[in-house]
Design a protein around this motif. Sequence first.
Motif, PDB file in Angstrom:
ATOM      1  N   GLN A  23       0.825  -1.193   0.000  1.00 24.71           N
ATOM      2  CA  GLN A  23       0.000   0.000   0.000  1.00 24.71           C
ATOM      3  C   GLN A  23       0.869   1.256   0.000  1.00 24.71           C
ATOM      4  N   ALA A  24       0.338   2.326  -0.567  1.00 23.01           N
ATOM      5  CA  ALA A  24       1.061   3.588  -0.534  1.00 23.01           C
ATOM      6  C   ALA A  24       1.157   4.059   0.915  1.00 23.01           C
ATOM      7  N   CYS A  25       2.278   4.629   1.275  1.00 24.48           N
ATOM      8  CA  CYS A  25       2.485   5.072   2.653  1.00 24.48           C
ATOM      9  C   CYS A  25       3.084   6.459   2.631  1.00 24.48           C
ATOM     10  N   SER A  26       2.496   7.381   3.368  1.00 30.84           N
ATOM     11  CA  SER A  26       2.948   8.768   3.347  1.00 30.84           C
ATOM     12  C   SER A  26       4.338   8.936   3.935  1.00 30.84           C
ATOM     13  N   LEU A  27       4.808   7.945   4.687  1.00 28.09           N
ATOM     14  CA  LEU A  27       6.131   8.043   5.297  1.00 28.09           C
ATOM     15  C   LEU A  27       7.203   7.336   4.484  1.00 28.09           C
ATOM     16  N   LEU A  28       6.819   6.776   3.343  1.00 32.02           N
ATOM     17  CA  LEU A  28       7.780   6.106   2.467  1.00 32.02           C
ATOM     18  C   LEU A  28       7.785   6.848   1.130  1.00 32.02           C
ATOM     19  N   THR A  29       8.249   8.095   1.186  1.00 32.76           N
ATOM     20  CA  THR A  29       8.225   8.962   0.021  1.00 32.76           C
ATOM     21  C   THR A  29       9.567   9.688  -0.132  1.00 32.76           C
ATOM     22  N   VAL A  30       9.793  10.204  -1.324  1.00 33.05           N
ATOM     23  CA  VAL A  30      11.029  10.933  -1.601  1.00 33.05           C
ATOM     24  C   VAL A  30      11.153  12.130  -0.663  1.00 33.05           C
ATOM     25  N   GLY A  31      12.320  12.273  -0.061  1.00 33.07           N
ATOM     26  CA  GLY A  31      12.570  13.375   0.854  1.00 33.07           C
ATOM     27  C   GLY A  31      12.373  13.028   2.318  1.00 33.07           C
ATOM     28  N   GLN A  32      11.685  11.910   2.584  1.00 33.33           N
ATOM     29  CA  GLN A  32      11.475  11.509   3.979  1.00 33.33           C
ATOM     30  C   GLN A  32      12.813  11.083   4.594  1.00 33.33           C
TER      31      GLN A  32
END
Length: 216
Positions: A25-34
């Motif tokens: 699933q998409a996760c807001s904490l697994l994104t570019v810049g995190q």
Amino acid sequence: MPVRVVESSAPSQVSGASSGNTLPQACSLLTVGQTFSGTQNVSSLQNEKDEAWRVNVCIQGCDLDHGYLCGTMEALNVPMADTPVVTFWEGEIVDGKNYTFFTGKWEATPEDDIRHWTKFPSFSPLLSRVEADGGKTLDLSSYQYIFMRWKEQYFVNVGEDCGLTIAGFYYVCFSCSDGSISGFYYDPKSSPFQKLELKATNAGRSGFSFSTYEFQ
């Protein structure tokens, strides 16, 4: 982070066939810049005193469709280095489509894989299916944990003669609920089960960021 060489809740279809949509699933904490910060325990079996390096990680790229992730890892208080040591790593996201729980390279056998994955409590519901086929028939799309392998590719700011090695790789478990990361480093020539523990930070999102590096 380079490592010193030493001598010496269940998925929706744990028991059923895959629906064909096994992407995490998409996760807001697994994104570019995190960014993530924490430690890696690098104690050897010969050293009774715990030794941990402070570690910062920044995600530089993420493509869930192709099971790909990349970023930088910065190790700070490394005894044999005058400055923080930065490496660039690339990750494989275990999704049953692009990558399974079986590594198939980097000197890791299926037995090595099982031995490391079972150190994560969140892996327990998956064990029987992974032993059968590497988890190809698992649907991980709704699971609250994302499993990955991180392989360091090169040193960013030091030479290969710095006294450290990046020959191994990390087994990684990411929690979608709180952004925490735990991992274990595997390299037959290094201390076994060096544990990586990271937590998501607000660095870069509230006026703070890690140093930037130019990749060539």
